[in-house]
Enzyme design. Structure first.
Site, PDB file in Angstrom:
ATOM      1  CG  HIS A 160      -2.065   0.892   1.236  1.00  0.00           C
ATOM      2  ND1 HIS A 160      -2.407   1.698   0.194  1.00  0.00           N
ATOM      3  CD2 HIS A 160      -2.950   1.182   2.224  1.00  0.00           C
ATOM      4  CE1 HIS A 160      -3.452   2.443   0.533  1.00  0.00           C
ATOM      5  NE2 HIS A 160      -3.798   2.160   1.760  1.00  0.00           N
TER       6      HIS A 160
ATOM      7  CG  HIS B  41      -4.326   0.837  -8.353  1.00  0.00           C
ATOM      8  ND1 HIS B  41      -5.666   0.826  -8.067  1.00  0.00           N
ATOM      9  CD2 HIS B  41      -3.759   1.713  -7.488  1.00  0.00           C
ATOM     10  CE1 HIS B  41      -5.914   1.669  -7.083  1.00  0.00           C
ATOM     11  NE2 HIS B  41      -4.785   2.219  -6.705  1.00  0.00           N
TER      12      HIS B  41
ATOM     13  CG  ASP C 172       2.794   4.321  -3.734  1.00  0.00           C
ATOM     14  OD1 ASP C 172       1.872   3.510  -3.629  1.00  0.00           O
ATOM     15  OD2 ASP C 172       2.911   5.331  -3.017  1.00  0.00           O
TER      16      ASP C 172
HETATM   17  C1  SDX Z   1      -1.499   2.221  -3.367  1.00  0.00           C
HETATM   18  O1  SDX Z   1      -6.241   0.822  -3.349  1.00  0.00           O
HETATM   19  C2  SDX Z   1      -5.759   1.973  -3.561  1.00  0.00           C
HETATM   20  O2  SDX Z   1      -6.451   2.857  -4.022  1.00  0.00           O
HETATM   21  C3  SDX Z   1      -4.300   2.146  -3.142  1.00  0.00           C
HETATM   22  C4  SDX Z   1      -3.667   3.484  -3.501  1.00  0.00           C
HETATM   23  C5  SDX Z   1      -4.317   4.629  -2.757  1.00  0.00           C
HETATM   24  O3  SDX Z   1      -4.228   5.760  -3.250  1.00  0.00           O
HETATM   25  O4  SDX Z   1      -4.799   4.380  -1.615  1.00  0.00           O
HETATM   26  O5  SDX Z   1      -3.772   3.725  -4.898  1.00  0.00           O
HETATM   27  C6  SDX Z   1      -2.183   3.506  -3.126  1.00  0.00           C
HETATM   28  O6  SDX Z   1      -1.446   1.395  -2.478  1.00  0.00           O
HETATM   29  C7  SDX Z   1      -0.944   1.944  -4.749  1.00  0.00           C
HETATM   30  C8  SDX Z   1      -0.371   0.499  -4.866  1.00  0.00           C
HETATM   31  C9  SDX Z   1       1.056   0.534  -4.312  1.00  0.00           C
HETATM   32  N1  SDX Z   1       1.611  -0.844  -4.256  1.00  0.00           N
HETATM   33  C10 SDX Z   1       2.572  -1.252  -5.083  1.00  0.00           C
HETATM   34  O7  SDX Z   1       3.033  -0.580  -5.999  1.00  0.00           O
HETATM   35  C11 SDX Z   1       3.088  -2.658  -4.760  1.00  0.00           C
HETATM   36  C12 SDX Z   1       3.219  -3.471  -6.056  1.00  0.00           C
HETATM   37  N2  SDX Z   1       1.876  -3.714  -6.604  1.00  0.00           N
HETATM   38  C13 SDX Z   1       1.198  -4.870  -6.164  1.00  0.00           C
HETATM   39  O8  SDX Z   1       1.594  -5.618  -5.100  1.00  0.00           O
HETATM   40  C14 SDX Z   1      -0.221  -5.037  -6.677  1.00  0.00           C
HETATM   41  O9  SDX Z   1      -0.263  -4.585  -7.960  1.00  0.00           O
HETATM   42  C15 SDX Z   1      -1.313  -4.388  -5.852  1.00  0.00           C
HETATM   43  C16 SDX Z   1      -1.237  -4.789  -4.424  1.00  0.00           C
HETATM   44  C17 SDX Z   1      -1.210  -2.904  -5.960  1.00  0.00           C
HETATM   45  C18 SDX Z   1      -2.645  -4.813  -6.448  1.00  0.00           C
HETATM   46  O10 SDX Z   1      -2.715  -6.165  -6.256  1.00  0.00           O
HETATM   47  P1  SDX Z   1      -4.025  -6.996  -6.691  1.00  0.00           P
HETATM   48  O11 SDX Z   1      -5.100  -6.125  -7.210  1.00  0.00           O
HETATM   49  O12 SDX Z   1      -4.368  -7.916  -5.549  1.00  0.00           O
HETATM   50  O13 SDX Z   1      -3.518  -7.764  -7.923  1.00  0.00           O
HETATM   51  P2  SDX Z   1      -2.883  -9.199  -7.868  1.00  0.00           P
HETATM   52  O14 SDX Z   1      -1.881  -9.250  -6.744  1.00  0.00           O
HETATM   53  O15 SDX Z   1      -4.001 -10.184  -7.860  1.00  0.00           O
HETATM   54  O16 SDX Z   1      -2.063  -9.230  -9.234  1.00  0.00           O
HETATM   55  C19 SDX Z   1      -2.642  -9.733 -10.423  1.00  0.00           C
HETATM   56  C20 SDX Z   1      -1.459 -10.353 -11.170  1.00  0.00           C
HETATM   57  C21 SDX Z   1      -0.711 -11.411 -10.362  1.00  0.00           C
HETATM   58  O17 SDX Z   1      -0.078 -12.231 -11.308  1.00  0.00           O
HETATM   59  P3  SDX Z   1      -0.628 -13.744 -11.520  1.00  0.00           P
HETATM   60  O18 SDX Z   1      -0.721 -14.376 -10.128  1.00  0.00           O
HETATM   61  O19 SDX Z   1      -2.006 -13.569 -12.140  1.00  0.00           O
HETATM   62  O20 SDX Z   1       0.376 -14.414 -12.415  1.00  0.00           O
HETATM   63  O21 SDX Z   1      -0.480  -9.334 -11.427  1.00  0.00           O
HETATM   64  C22 SDX Z   1       0.739  -9.662 -10.750  1.00  0.00           C
HETATM   65  C23 SDX Z   1       0.379 -10.662  -9.657  1.00  0.00           C
HETATM   66  O22 SDX Z   1       1.493 -11.485  -9.358  1.00  0.00           O
HETATM   67  N3  SDX Z   1       1.235  -8.415 -10.174  1.00  0.00           N
HETATM   68  C24 SDX Z   1       2.500  -8.020 -10.233  1.00  0.00           C
HETATM   69  C25 SDX Z   1       2.513  -6.765  -9.623  1.00  0.00           C
HETATM   70  N4  SDX Z   1       1.280  -6.438  -9.220  1.00  0.00           N
HETATM   71  C26 SDX Z   1       0.496  -7.481  -9.560  1.00  0.00           C
HETATM   72  N5  SDX Z   1       3.606  -8.616 -10.741  1.00  0.00           N
HETATM   73  C27 SDX Z   1       4.751  -7.905 -10.621  1.00  0.00           C
HETATM   74  N6  SDX Z   1       4.851  -6.688 -10.053  1.00  0.00           N
HETATM   75  C28 SDX Z   1       3.749  -6.090  -9.547  1.00  0.00           C
HETATM   76  N7  SDX Z   1       3.846  -4.887  -9.004  1.00  0.00           N
END
Ligand code: SDX
Length: 443
Positions: free
Chosen positions: A282, A321, A378
């Site tokens: 997050h 996201h 971020d």
């Molecule tokens: C914020 O919710 C909000 O509004 C949050 C926010 C706010 O203003 O409050 O916008 C702020 O928290 C932004 C997000 C910051 N976090 C990151 O940058 C961390 C990296 N990103 C992730 O961990 C991820 O993308 C999330 C947590 C942001 C979202 O995760 P989801 O929606 O649960 O998606 P998922 O984990 O189910 O991913 C779907 C697929 C998966 O691959 P498969 O299992 O299908 O093969 O995408 C992959 C994930 O492994 N994936 C990534 C990835 N994010 C998702 N692979 C590599 N790098 C990534 N960053």
């Protein structure tokens, strides 16, 4: 919801109306479930039972990926179109033309303040920036290397002990006073945490400065009598705070709402939001992005890193996201702001080139395109914070300062929502049942 005795296909045939026709194949019973605002009520499924003993159907949605927990008029996001609006105003216009305190007022009270309202709002916040000296002693009690997010969530929670009247959460005047105190004091507590880590004396607020300038002064003032902020940097900080101000039902805001639903005071609820924001998935992502860029170090190492992401050995921090499946409009604004801040600070960060190369590859590579992974808020913010001279540990604290008006706006909306009650989800029980106690000598 109405239960009809029609079974099979008959029940599914009906006029095009805002209902779901459901046949429970366990009993052959058919049900008409109303659809409202694109949702069905989970409680309507409880009527679907196999017999009178049956508790009824529940919905199962780990991490609430497809569950609306509230009705809200504060922030609108269209994840496919990359739209973000605060009370209907596009984020691009607010970032360009408004100030953070104007946006805070808008989020909380629903309308942009007029001149008189903004003057009164700004004055109220300005005169509440000091904290009780005992809070300062609390902050001084932390280890020298304590993470400022741990210090912030503790000191904000501690404010509840200084304002016991905050428990009167339904009293309008009390609500207003705590909201002003939270927006006013979070930067002070954040700056105290920073100065503690630096081993420098804490700087008290300067009421002659505006919100962003005052925060910069509490961070960076040394021996000069009067801190003078670079207006370009103060403006960039104000824009950063606007971009982080609210984002509908994200993890930290949902935590504020859930904790607040027990009718605890807003300081304790916001402290829970800070704790949720701390996580690397997050708000903690902005710190992880800089650490990731530093590990990659140069553009030459990007292809190898991308391979490790595809193998699942690395996560591309700052990408992806839950809602934005196209672009995060905040990332677009921040990408431009990075250049402005570098110009203002005269810094040139080689990691920006690494960031741009990562973005270029990710936007072309099928692995990321297929998973709809785009830069989020971020990805670029950390580069700006670093250019402002902040250590990575302070990056998520900056996010918390920006998000405070959003948290209090959502808290206030939840408190006033007649449909809300204490949050208490259900579970699917997977453990053992009715086992007899085993004396220790028989285990
Ligand atoms: C914020 O919710 C909000 O509004 C949050 C926010 C706010 O203003 O409050 O916008 C702020 O928290 C932004 C997000 C910051 N976090 C990151 O940058 C961390 C990296 N990103 C992730 O961990 C991820 O993308 C999330 C947590 C942001 C979202 O995760 P989801 O929606 O649960 O998606 P998922 O984990 O189910 O991913 C779907 C697929 C998966 O691959 P498969 O299992 O299908 O093969 O995408 C992959 C994930 O492994 N994936 C990534 C990835 N994010 C998702 N692979 C590599 N790098 C990534 N960053």
């Amino acid at each position: 919801m109405s239960e009809t005795q029609e079974t099979g296909a008959d029940a599914a045939v009906g006029t095009a109306q805002e209902t779901l026709s459901v046949v429970d194949n366990r009993t052959g019973k058919a049900y008409e479930v109303p659809i409202t605002d694109g949702t069905v009520r989970a409680m309507d499924f409880r009527a679907m039972k196999v017999d009178e003993e049956d508790f009824g159907l529940m919905t199962y949605d780990p991490a609430f990926t497809n569950t609306a927990a509230c009705r809200s008029a504060i922030t609108y996001i269209d994840g496919d179109k990359g739209i973000l609006e605060y009370r209907g105003y596009p984020i691009e216009q607010l970032a360009e033309q408004a100030t953070f305190l104007e946006v805070a007022y808008l989020l909380i009270y629903g309308e942009l303040p007029n001149t008189e309202q903004l003057k009164e709002w700004t004055h109220a916040i300005t005169i509440h920036t000091f904290v009780h000296e005992n809070v300062k002693s609390l902050v001084e009690g932390f280890r020298y290397d304590a993470h400022p997010m741990g210090m912030l969530l503790s000191s904000v929670g501690a404010l509840s002990t200084f304002y016991p009247e905050a428990k009167n959460i339904h009293d309008e005047q009390t609500q207003y006073e705590q909201i002003v105190r939270l927006i006013a004091k979070v930067p002070t507590l954040a700056a105290f945490a920073y100065r503690h880590a630096k081993g420098m004396p804490y700087v008290y607020p300067d009421n002659d400065l505006n919100y962003a300038e005052n925060f910069l002064g509490m961070l960076f003032k040394v021996a000069e009598l009067k801190y003078e902020a670079d207006p370009r940097i103060a403006k960039a900080l104000d824009v950063l705070l606007i971009l982080h101000a609210d984002h509908e039902q994200n993890c930290s805001t949902s935590s504020v709402r859930a904790v607040g639903s027990s009718q605890v005071d807003p300081y304790s609820a916001v402290s829970a939001g800070i704790a949720a924001l701390y996580g690397p998935l997050h708000g903690g992502a902005n710190q992880s992005v800089l650490e990731m860029l530093a590990r990659i170090e140069s553009v030459d190492n990007v292809p190898g890193f991308i391979d490790r992401v595809k193998n699942g050995d690395e996560k591309l921090m700052g990408f992806g996201h839950r809602v934005y499946k196209n672009f995060d409009p905040r990332a677009k604004i921040l990408k431009k702001a990075v250049e402005d801040v570098f110009e203002a600070t005269g810094t040139e960060n080689p990691l920006l080139e690494v960031a741009k190369e990562l973005e270029r590859i990710a936007l072309e590579d099928d692995y990321f395109v297929k998973r709809k992974l785009y830069p989020n808020v971020d990805f670029y913010s950390g580069l700006i914070y670093e250019a402002l001279g902040l250590p990575v540990e302070m990056f998520t604290v900056m996010f918390a300062i920006g998000r405070t008006p959003g948290w209090v706006a959502q808290w206030l909306e939840m408190v006033g929502d007649k449909e809300q009650k204490i949050a208490r989800p259900r579970q699917i029980y997977t453990g053992d049942r009715t086992r007899d106690y085993v004396p220790i000598d028989q285990r």
